[in-house]
Design a protein around this motif. Structure first.
Motif, PDB file in Angstrom:
ATOM      1  N   GLU A 411       0.801  -1.220   0.000  1.00 15.34           N
ATOM      2  CA  GLU A 411       0.000   0.000   0.000  1.00 15.34           C
ATOM      3  C   GLU A 411       0.830   1.264   0.000  1.00 15.34           C
ATOM      4  OE1 GLU A 411      -2.707  -0.478   3.253  1.00 15.34           O
ATOM      5  OE2 GLU A 411      -3.979  -1.878   2.152  1.00 15.34           O
ATOM      6  N   ARG A 412       2.010   1.240   0.620  1.00 16.12           N
ATOM      7  CA  ARG A 412       2.853   2.438   0.655  1.00 16.12           C
ATOM      8  C   ARG A 412       4.306   2.051   0.418  1.00 16.12           C
ATOM      9  NH1 ARG A 412      -0.728   2.867   4.799  1.00 16.12           N
ATOM     10  NH2 ARG A 412      -2.167   4.642   4.753  1.00 16.12           N
ATOM     11  N   ASP A 413       5.023   2.924  -0.315  1.00 12.86           N
ATOM     12  CA  ASP A 413       6.471   2.770  -0.514  1.00 12.86           C
ATOM     13  C   ASP A 413       6.825   1.422  -1.110  1.00 12.86           C
ATOM     14  OD1 ASP A 413       6.816   5.277   0.726  1.00 12.86           O
ATOM     15  OD2 ASP A 413       6.804   4.335   2.699  1.00 12.86           O
ATOM     16  N   GLN A 415       7.351  -1.380  -4.555  1.00 19.84           N
ATOM     17  CA  GLN A 415       8.126  -1.410  -5.773  1.00 19.84           C
ATOM     18  C   GLN A 415       7.346  -0.738  -6.892  1.00 19.84           C
ATOM     19  OE1 GLN A 415       9.050  -5.526  -6.415  1.00 19.84           O
ATOM     20  NE2 GLN A 415      10.252  -5.719  -4.528  1.00 19.84           N
ATOM     21  N   LEU A 416       7.965  -0.659  -8.063  1.00 21.85           N
ATOM     22  CA  LEU A 416       7.338   0.035  -9.187  1.00 21.85           C
ATOM     23  C   LEU A 416       5.987  -0.578  -9.536  1.00 21.85           C
ATOM     24  CD1 LEU A 416       7.382   2.115 -11.465  1.00 21.85           C
ATOM     25  CD2 LEU A 416       8.678   0.453 -12.840  1.00 21.85           C
ATOM     26  N   ASP A 418       3.934  -2.184  -7.622  1.00 28.31           N
ATOM     27  CA  ASP A 418       2.965  -1.820  -6.586  1.00 28.31           C
ATOM     28  C   ASP A 418       2.431  -0.410  -6.816  1.00 28.31           C
ATOM     29  OD1 ASP A 418       3.349  -4.214  -4.982  1.00 28.31           O
ATOM     30  OD2 ASP A 418       5.262  -3.368  -4.389  1.00 28.31           O
ATOM     31  N   ARG A 419       3.341   0.497  -7.122  1.00 23.15           N
ATOM     32  CA  ARG A 419       2.931   1.897  -7.326  1.00 23.15           C
ATOM     33  C   ARG A 419       2.042   2.038  -8.557  1.00 23.15           C
ATOM     34  NH1 ARG A 419       8.449   2.637  -6.043  1.00 23.15           N
ATOM     35  NH2 ARG A 419       8.976   3.314  -8.148  1.00 23.15           N
ATOM     36  N   ASN A 422      -1.481   0.622  -7.637  1.00 27.02           N
ATOM     37  CA  ASN A 422      -2.185   1.567  -6.751  1.00 27.02           C
ATOM     38  C   ASN A 422      -2.620   2.811  -7.500  1.00 27.02           C
ATOM     39  OD1 ASN A 422      -1.997  -0.002  -4.394  1.00 27.02           O
ATOM     40  ND2 ASN A 422       0.068   0.735  -3.964  1.00 27.02           N
ATOM     41  N   ALA A 423      -1.760   3.301  -8.394  1.00 27.45           N
ATOM     42  CA  ALA A 423      -2.112   4.494  -9.178  1.00 27.45           C
ATOM     43  C   ALA A 423      -3.289   4.218 -10.091  1.00 27.45           C
ATOM     44  CB  ALA A 423      -0.904   4.971  -9.976  1.00 27.45           C
TER      45      ALA A 423
END
Length: 431
Positions: A411-413, A415-416, A418-419, A422-423
């Protein structure tokens, strides 16, 4: 004679994973909560029995022990079969989700969660079949009436009344309470159907869930077999048996014409002999259930009634999982309700209760919208074929897809990847 009346601050209707989680969290918040279940435990539910790391996180949050010696079978990841390939992918553990899944029959799981809610302070009434809402002068729900059921499963003739200013409908896909409160199903949401049974198997302690991506149905017009949008599963239970079933989406044009049990029979016949599946090793009838997806009942809150789990269409359209989402919704619902009940005026209480819809759409709405587009795409057989043919050989792509389909981004911080996930979920409008 007037029915017997019992009061509480909150009534939760349905003691599945969503309802029991809601009740347990409410009791932990100090709220007086009644949990009403129409059956008596232990009782079965149609389900794959597999819990992804997202569901495991909810069990941990709830304080439920998941030791293997207590009957939980732990899984390392997912084995995918399709296009002539077999690919093993480990669960992507990170700071948000544990690196393992679990398998437990719903016969065990639901009772365990209901007893956990009681241990937290909830008041459980089994064999209490809720019939209809009781409305106040504003048209808000303020209680329910219920038939008392006997040990034989038939109504005893006794009717009871339960009163509370807030009611949670966690009463499943049919959700009589939601329908009574003008919450019909939305037609613009995907639905699925699942069928499953149990077999004895020498591979009962396999530590990977297995997913087969090619399910074929007969063409009723006599044409070639049709590749269906969905997957078959084998979930070893670690107790000498495995849960075997399939889930298929209604986005295929042939959805209404195929026999899901026939699809399953034909698929099981193709299994490797090492599983040992046959009519002689089958332990139960093949049973089916609907899978309501993507918030297919809305609004999730209105006039004193909150929807949790299948009652609100909280099944993941990517993989058919509903346990994680139901328990997550129970956690959010309890937080909203406890906060609302602590407010000084009815107006303030109502404003907080209305925030439940926003909270759930922020948690899952964008992801569900992505899933709706995914369900539409794989409803086209040619796209399904291309996905299996060109996707499975690319391990890095499949790792990303596993994280997307099981909704497991950090959810936070993270890997790419994951980001990016989430985006996409944040940018996609919830509906």
């Amino acid at each position: 004679m007037n029915p017997q009346v019992e009061t509480a601050q909150v009534i939760v209707v349905g003691a599945g994973p969503g309802g029991s989680s809601t009740a347990a969290y409410l009791a932990a918040h100090g709220v007086d909560v009644l949990l009403l279940e129409k059956s008596a435990f232990p009782r079965d539910k149609i389900c794959g029995d597999g819990l992804t790391p997202r569901a495991v996180r909810e069990l941990i949050n709830l304080g439920v022990p998941t030791r293997e010696e207590d009957g939980w079978h732990r899984t390392k990841g997912l084995r995918i079969v399709g296009g002539g390939m077999r690919l093993e992918l480990d669960w992507p553990g990170n700071a948000t989700f544990p690196p393992y899944g679990l398998v437990r029959t719903r016969m065990d799981l639901d009772e365990l969660l209901a007893r956990h809610a009681v241990a937290r302070g909830a008041r459980l009434h089994e064999r209490t079949n809720v019939q209809e809402p009781i409305l106040d002068h504003r048209g808000h729900i303020c209680g329910v009436t219920a038939k008392v059921m006997g040990e034989d499963g038939r109504a005893t003739g006794e009717v009871r009344e339960f009163r509370a200013p807030v009611v949670v409908a966690a009463d499943g896909v049919s959700s009589r309470l939601s329908l009574s409160m003008d919450r019909p199903k939305r037609d613009d949401r995907p639905m699925g159907v699942a069928v499953r049974t149990y077999y004895t198997t020498p591979r009962h302690d396999d530590d990977y869930l297995e997913s087969w991506l090619e399910l074929w149905a007969k063409d009723e017009a006599g044409g070639p077999d049709v590749l269906m949008p969905g997957y078959g599963w084998i979930f070893p239970l670690g107790d000498g048996t495995a849960n075997v079933g399939l889930g298929i989406l209604d986005t295929a044009k042939d959805f209404g014409t195929f026999d899901s049990r026939d699809v399953m029979r034909r698929w099981v016949e193709t299994m490797p002999e090492s599983w040992g599946f046959s009519e002689e090793t089958r332990l139960a009838p093949v049973r089916g259930a609907a899978l309501p997806m993507c918030f297919n009942r809305q609004p999730l809150y209105d006039r004193g009634l909150l929807l949790v789990g299948d009652a609100g269409g909280m099944v993941n359209p990517f993989n058919g999982e509903g346990i994680a989402e139901s328990m997550e919704a129970g956690r959010h619902a309890a937080e909203v309700i406890a906060s609302a009940l602590a407010r000084a005026t009815p107006g303030e209480t109502e404003a907080v209760l209305r925030s439940y819809t926003t909270v759930m759409k922020q948690a899952l709405g964008g992801y569900y919208t992505l899933g709706r587009h995914f369900a539409t795409l794989i409803g086209k057989p040619e796209i399904m074929r291309l996905a299996v043919k060109y996707g499975l050989p690319r391990r890095s792509l499949m790792r990303l897809l596993l994280k997307i389909m099981a909704n497991l981004p950090q959810e936070r911080d993270g890997q790419l990847d994951d980001r990016v996930i989430n985006a996409l979920s944040r940018m996609t409008p919830a509906a």
